[in-house]
Write a protein that holds these residues in place. Structure first.
Motif, short mmCIF file in Angstrom:
data_model
loop_
_atom_site.label_atom_id
_atom_site.label_comp_id
_atom_site.label_asym_id
_atom_site.label_seq_id
_atom_site.Cartn_x
_atom_site.Cartn_y
_atom_site.Cartn_z
N SER A 1 0.30 29.45 38.18
CA SER A 1 -0.53 28.49 37.47
C SER A 1 -0.61 27.24 38.34
O SER A 1 0.35 26.90 39.03
N PRO A 2 -1.75 26.56 38.34
CA PRO A 2 -1.88 25.36 39.17
C PRO A 2 -0.98 24.24 38.67
O PRO A 2 -0.71 24.12 37.48
N LYS A 3 -0.52 23.42 39.59
CA LYS A 3 0.37 22.31 39.22
C LYS A 3 -0.38 21.27 38.39
O LYS A 3 0.16 20.74 37.43
N THR B 1 -4.68 20.02 37.24
CA THR B 1 -6.12 20.23 37.34
C THR B 1 -6.84 18.96 36.91
O THR B 1 -6.28 18.11 36.20
N SER C 1 -3.62 35.63 35.06
CA SER C 1 -2.39 35.33 35.80
C SER C 1 -1.30 36.35 35.49
O SER C 1 -0.47 36.65 36.34
N PHE D 1 -5.99 33.14 43.58
CA PHE D 1 -5.06 32.38 42.74
C PHE D 1 -5.74 32.03 41.42
O PHE D 1 -6.90 31.59 41.41
N ASP E 1 -6.81 29.77 38.80
CA ASP E 1 -6.92 28.33 38.59
C ASP E 1 -7.96 27.96 37.54
O ASP E 1 -8.33 26.79 37.42
N TRP F 1 -4.36 31.40 32.32
CA TRP F 1 -5.06 31.11 33.57
C TRP F 1 -5.69 32.38 34.10
O TRP F 1 -5.14 33.47 33.93
N CYS G 1 -8.76 34.01 37.30
CA CYS G 1 -9.58 33.75 38.49
C CYS G 1 -10.71 34.77 38.53
O CYS G 1 -10.53 35.93 38.13
#
Length: 196
Positions: free
Chosen positions: A45-47, A49, A89, A116, A118, A140, A142
């Protein structure tokens, strides 16, 4: 002497009340919060956004002349999608863990992840009326276009890589194929090779 015995009695009473209160105290709500957050847990998961939610969008269809992401760049073998898909994810985590477990005993083996998750995906409950804003965050994901390589591995024999990708293919909702380093790139949605 009477005062001493009274003190002992009061200390015994206070000790007993402490034991009773500890036995009959309210259950903590912490485990429920832990279980609710584990429902869609994954390693990817993105840190951070820019926005909490995004529109659904569409899976891109490669109609131009770009060959980006259709060849093996880092490893010796790659896993290429034969259909466009929106991968979650959790699916990518399952694939990553399976590949890592399969190639871990091999000395010098490596693993690369080319996509990834995102994009935040939201959803509403069943039988919810129209309006009232966008749904809550669920997981999450993609968007992966057709003929895109999502994982690469290296440092092993072809038979081991083929078996690893066979196990992984059962964890994805689309058809996949294994490609080797040096395979020609693919242009467009019909798999036409570029002319030199």
């Amino acid at each position: 002497m009477f005062s001493i015995s009274r003190r002992n009695v009061w200390s015994a009473v206070s000790h007993t009340s402490t034991i009773i209160s500890s036995v009959f105290q309210r259950p903590s709500t912490q485990p429920a919060a832990v279980f609710s957050s584990v429902r869609f847990a994954s390693n990817f998961s993105p840190k951070r956004t820019k926005y909490k939610k995004s529109q659904k969008g569409k899976i891109p269809i490669p109609i131009g002349g770009s060959t980006k992401g259709t060849t093996v760049e880092f490893g010796d073998y790659g896993l290429r999608l034969k259909e466009g898909a929106r991968l979650t994810s959790r699916q990518l985590t399952a694939v990553h863990n399976t590949l890592r477990r399969k190639i871990k005993p091999i000395k010098g083996s490596q693993l690369w992840m080319r996509v990834f998750p995102d994009i935040p995906v939201t959803s509403k409950g069943n039988e919810v009326r129209m309006g009232k804003g966008k749904g809550t965050f669920e997981y999450w994901a993609c968007r992966v276009p057709l003929n895109r390589i999502i994982f690469e591995i290296g440092g092993m024999r072809k038979e081991i890589a083929k078996e690893a990708f066979r196990l992984v293919s059962h964890k994805l909702p689309v058809k996949t194929e294994m490609v080797e380093r040096g395979t020609k790139p693919i242009v467009g949605a019909h798999g036409v090779l570029p002319q030199k």
